[in-house]
Design an enzyme around this catalytic site. Structure first.
Site, PDB file in Angstrom:
ATOM      1  N   GLY A  29       0.818  -1.201   0.000  1.00 15.82           N
ATOM      2  CA  GLY A  29       0.000   0.000   0.000  1.00 15.82           C
ATOM      3  C   GLY A  29       0.853   1.252   0.000  1.00 15.82           C
ATOM      4  O   GLY A  29       2.043   1.221   0.321  1.00 15.82           O
ATOM      5  N   CYS A  30       0.245   2.371  -0.360  1.00 18.42           N
ATOM      6  CA  CYS A  30       0.995   3.623  -0.506  1.00 18.42           C
ATOM      7  C   CYS A  30       1.582   4.094   0.825  1.00 18.42           C
ATOM      8  O   CYS A  30       2.784   4.375   0.923  1.00 18.42           O
ATOM      9  CB  CYS A  30       0.109   4.691  -1.134  1.00 18.42           C
ATOM     10  SG  CYS A  30      -1.503   4.909  -0.341  1.00 18.42           S
ATOM     11  N   TYR A  31       0.743   4.181   1.859  1.00 21.17           N
ATOM     12  CA  TYR A  31       1.262   4.566   3.170  1.00 21.17           C
ATOM     13  C   TYR A  31       2.308   3.563   3.645  1.00 21.17           C
ATOM     14  O   TYR A  31       3.366   3.935   4.161  1.00 21.17           O
ATOM     15  CB  TYR A  31       0.135   4.606   4.205  1.00 21.17           C
ATOM     16  CG  TYR A  31      -0.802   5.769   4.151  1.00 21.17           C
ATOM     17  CD1 TYR A  31      -0.361   7.075   4.361  1.00 21.17           C
ATOM     18  CD2 TYR A  31      -2.170   5.574   3.937  1.00 21.17           C
ATOM     19  CE1 TYR A  31      -1.243   8.145   4.348  1.00 21.17           C
ATOM     20  CE2 TYR A  31      -3.065   6.631   3.920  1.00 21.17           C
ATOM     21  CZ  TYR A  31      -2.595   7.916   4.130  1.00 21.17           C
ATOM     22  OH  TYR A  31      -3.480   8.967   4.122  1.00 21.17           O
TER      23      TYR A  31
END
Length: 334
Positions: A153-155
């Site tokens: 995921g991005c985070y």
């Protein structure tokens, strides 16, 4: 030349994937797909994304199992919601495709996570066991042999890249849980219109505190507990994370800088700052994760920035693709 399918090509991350694969020297896009209910079926990619007019004029096709069966497909990218990827991954694996899944459907090994955070019971546990987590800078050897790469995921990407060197070298005080405040642009919520990401409604606010789906992903792959507080900002793309930790000893700035440089010196998509702090402006529309930090007494504040659609999604997926098939890690990315 590798033949590639891209599912979910109308979304923000999917569009970035199409762009990367289109300019990749050793791959070719066979087809691009959208959902069966999409209003974009039959339209050209360049109609939806006008910057690609006369560059990428492929038509969007509807997802169904008949059209998905293609001969000689080497790799498939799934830029889809987790429930779509959950069903499609077994299908494509059965066709002997290498699958790069940008959803959260196969990122975490603990099956309880899916019921608690995603709302479904994971029944493909045999596939889940075989999936490789695609944090490219840290799992390169595993990615080289994988048939299913779960793109982080991005985070989770920028947070892990910032913290892993300190954890690996045992620099952190175990009694102090890292506290992470991270702000994402509204593109992280996807392309579909809703009141939450409407320009007139978004200011700057926290959301999904203690319940964000990236929380268990971060914890499982870091191997330590964290407190993660995500925020939505009134800008289109980019993530800026501020991470507060306590160091085990009185390490100097140079100690920490040398650590990051040693770990990431051969990693072309990581940029470590010796002066100043990373910013969203410095990474938007670029494939880098930028890392900077400051120390006071035994406390360290790490700042990490990335484009959530690139290093936090499409660029990392292509990075994994390049690793898996033996190309230069940055082919078509830089």
């Amino acid at each position: 030349m590798l033949n590639v399918l891209i599912v979910g090509a109308s979304g923000y991350s999917g569009a970035e994937l199409v762009n990367y694969i289109n300019r990749h020297m050793f791959s070719k896009i066979k087809k691009i797909f959208v959902s069966e209910n999409s209003s974009h079926i039959g339209k050209l990619f360049s109609e939806l994304h006008q910057e690609f007019k006369n560059i990428i004029d492929l038509p969007f096709e509807a997802i169904n199992y008949d059209t998905l069966i293609e001969k000689d497909i080497d790799a498939v990218f799934l830029a889809t919601d987790h429930h779509v990827s959950y069903s499609l991954v077994p299908f494509f694996l059965s066709l002997n495709c290498v699958v790069f899944d940008l959803s959260g459907a196969y990122r975490v090994k603990n099956t309880d996570t899916y019921l608690k955070y995603y709302g479904f019971s994971h029944q493909h546990q045999d596939i889940l066991k075989r999936s490789v987590y695609g944090l490219a800078e840290w799992n390169k050897q595993e990615i080289k042999k994988a048939e299913l790469i779960a793109v982080p995921g991005c985070y989770a990407t920028c947070i892990q890249l910032a913290l892993k060197p300190l954890i690996k070298e045992n620099f952190l005080n175990d009694e102090f849980i890292p506290i992470i405040n991270a702000i994402s642009g509204v593109s992280g919520a996807g392309r579909k219109a809703n009141i939450t990401n409407s320009f007139c409604e978004v200011s700057l606010h926290p959301y999904n505190v203690f319940t964000h789906r990236h929380t268990p992903e971060i914890i499982e792959h870091l191997g330590i507990p964290v407190i993660f507080i995500p925020h939505l900002g009134s800008f289109s793309r980019g993530i800026l994370a501020s991470i507060t930790c306590k160091l085990k000893c009185n390490f100097t700035f140079q100690d920490i800088y040398n650590l990051y440089n040693t770990v990431y010196k051969e990693k072309p998509l990581i940029r470590v700052y010796e002066k100043n702090f990373p910013s969203i402006k410095a990474v938007v529309k670029l494939p880098f994760c930028d890392i900077g930090f400051i120390i006071q007494d035994k406390y360290i504040v790490i700042i990490a920035a990335e484009d959530n659609l690139l290093k936090g999604a499409a660029a990392q997926a292509i990075q994994c693709f390049n690793i898996r098939f033996g190309f230069s890690e940055i082919e078509s990315i830089i």
